[in-house]
Design an enzyme around this catalytic site. Sequence first.
Site, PDB file in Angstrom:
ATOM      1  N   GLY A   1      -9.303  61.609  43.536  1.00 38.41           N
ATOM      2  CA  GLY A   1     -10.617  61.467  44.151  1.00 38.41           C
ATOM      3  C   GLY A   1     -10.861  60.063  44.692  1.00 38.41           C
ATOM      4  O   GLY A   1     -10.029  59.501  45.402  1.00 38.41           O
ATOM      5  N   TYR A   2     -11.993  59.492  44.321  1.00 41.10           N
ATOM      6  CA  TYR A   2     -12.389  58.177  44.824  1.00 41.10           C
ATOM      7  C   TYR A   2     -11.892  57.038  43.939  1.00 41.10           C
ATOM      8  O   TYR A   2     -12.288  55.881  44.147  1.00 41.10           O
ATOM      9  CB  TYR A   2     -13.915  58.100  44.941  1.00 41.10           C
ATOM     10  CG  TYR A   2     -14.494  59.068  45.947  1.00 41.10           C
ATOM     11  CD1 TYR A   2     -14.554  58.753  47.302  1.00 41.10           C
ATOM     12  CD2 TYR A   2     -14.965  60.318  45.538  1.00 41.10           C
ATOM     13  CE1 TYR A   2     -15.072  59.646  48.224  1.00 41.10           C
ATOM     14  CE2 TYR A   2     -15.487  61.218  46.454  1.00 41.10           C
ATOM     15  CZ  TYR A   2     -15.543  60.883  47.796  1.00 41.10           C
ATOM     16  OH  TYR A   2     -16.052  61.769  48.715  1.00 41.10           O
TER      17      TYR A   2
ATOM     18  N   LYS B   1      -9.167  67.073  37.079  1.00 36.73           N
ATOM     19  CA  LYS B   1     -10.133  67.192  35.987  1.00 36.73           C
ATOM     20  C   LYS B   1      -9.494  67.865  34.777  1.00 36.73           C
ATOM     21  O   LYS B   1      -9.701  67.452  33.635  1.00 36.73           O
ATOM     22  CB  LYS B   1     -11.348  68.003  36.443  1.00 36.73           C
ATOM     23  CG  LYS B   1     -12.269  67.288  37.398  1.00 36.73           C
ATOM     24  CD  LYS B   1     -13.484  68.154  37.704  1.00 36.73           C
ATOM     25  CE  LYS B   1     -14.424  67.476  38.678  1.00 36.73           C
ATOM     26  NZ  LYS B   1     -15.621  68.302  38.958  1.00 36.73           N
TER      27      LYS B   1
ATOM     28  N   ASP C   1     -19.718  68.921  36.435  1.00 33.76           N
ATOM     29  CA  ASP C   1     -19.883  68.598  37.844  1.00 33.76           C
ATOM     30  C   ASP C   1     -20.020  67.092  37.914  1.00 33.76           C
ATOM     31  O   ASP C   1     -20.823  66.496  37.174  1.00 33.76           O
ATOM     32  CB  ASP C   1     -21.101  69.285  38.458  1.00 33.76           C
ATOM     33  CG  ASP C   1     -21.003  69.294  39.978  1.00 33.76           C
ATOM     34  OD1 ASP C   1     -19.971  69.750  40.506  1.00 33.76           O
ATOM     35  OD2 ASP C   1     -21.943  68.833  40.650  1.00 33.76           O
TER      36      ASP C   1
END
Length: 207
Positions: free
Chosen positions: A157-158, A16, A73
């Site tokens: 991540g995904y 991030k 988030d």
Amino acid sequence: MEQNKLIIIATHNKGKAAEFEALFEPLGYEVKTMHDFPDIEPVEETGLTFEENARLKAETVAAEMGTFVLADDSGLAVDGLDGLPGVHSARFAGEEASDAANNAKLLAELGEDLRLDRTAHFHCTLALAHPDKETLIIKGQVDGEIAKLPQGEHGFGYDPLFYLPDRDQTMAQLTAAEKNKISHRAHAIKQLKQQLSEWLADEGDVL
């Protein structure tokens, strides 16, 4: 937005942080994260929604540091799994789960049942907080599907499982520059930039 060009991002997530740096540094901002402030304890994400967690992180760190703090988030919601993994995206396979483990669990949950809806959404909620201001909440989303196998070497991540039909690629097959133009986080940051001046204008604040 012209005087103090520092943005503190309330995250320890290197993926991030890299995306925020790529998005904000061309605009002249210095980006710092919680790695630059090791004495500050991580904020426990006890919220039930993306907004609750983003607000919790931003407001807690802003109150402690007395300055502007941006928190995000974000996560993946799969329609066929009733919105899972949702706020548990980073720890879907366990508290210390790796990206590979989370991806493997997601594929296992979906299995080969073609009746399950594989449409999915990457969602991002941004919260910009200051001890003396009402928190600004921004939301961004990108829609896609869950691929049957991971593809691509980029992102985190995904991303290897998030298939974009209009591009015939997963998010992980995009370059960082390509992803930063279309991602859920990019959509949210674009809205943030549009609303920031008005949010700051009331008291003459400058970020």
